[in-house]
Design an enzyme around this catalytic site. Sequence first.
Site: not given
Length: 304
Positions: A65, A67-68, A143, A213
Amino acid sequence: MEKFEVTILGCGSALPTRRHNGSAQIVNVREKYFLVDCAEGTQVFLRENRVHLNRMNHVFISHLHGDHCFGLMGLISTQNLLGRIAPLHIYGSEALESLFRPHINYFCPNLTFDVTFHPVDTHAHAVVYEDNSLTVYSIPLKHRIRCCGYLFREKPLKPHMRQGVIQQYDIPTWQINNIKAGEDFTLPNGEVVPNHLLTTPANPPRSYAYCSDTLYNPDIVPMLTDVNLLYHEATYADDNAALATKYFHSTARQAATIARDANVGKLLIGHFSQRYDDENILLQEAQTVFPNTMLARERLTIPV
């Protein structure tokens, strides 16, 4: 005691805010720097923390994802501009290399260093990295896509020599490692000095676990048992528990439950939703279950 500490570069969730950066951390073990997740702008956050970009030799990505991992390509590009020559090792799901290798080839056609991707089975609890002082394990998380956390576990240290015994018994240098390995020492007259009179126990090995997450997942408790420091996502408070379930995240109370059941030393919560202008609501909810909880924040460094 040798250095083992964690520095938070970012602890926000998917949407950028003026208060929090995306997920990224430095784990410093005896001056070896490990980067855990690499959100957009991580190279800037590293510079703000006065960490030279080329000190990052190992990068662990929890999942794909943005944001990682959106900062990974920028970090590689800048390392190339800085003339890096040491190999860079990147750990993550199998899809990581197929996504990033074309970008590396396009934006850095004359790369000055090797980038090696190490595929991680995100469904397994297994060793993904090891050196002479540290072992890193994967932690399977639940997740919306394949995701894993990472457990940094220090290897057991050798005992310490008691103060003054080397001079007292005239112990030669070549014998010190043998004594630290458990041997007794024999004097020239044949007298044996027991090992326990020569050494004191080493400090217990330390450990740090990163779990970001994930849906509340008690299956990971045995993997986290007795770790010194646990970072666990706490995206939501109880008021948004339904959203936590829907988007496969955890509440602060659930993170604290994992910490309590695993008997960890300290809990650090992060990955905060932009809904909360004040994360103290998350802290208070977590502390009702696990009192030794603290909030992550940018530039925070915590010794393990």
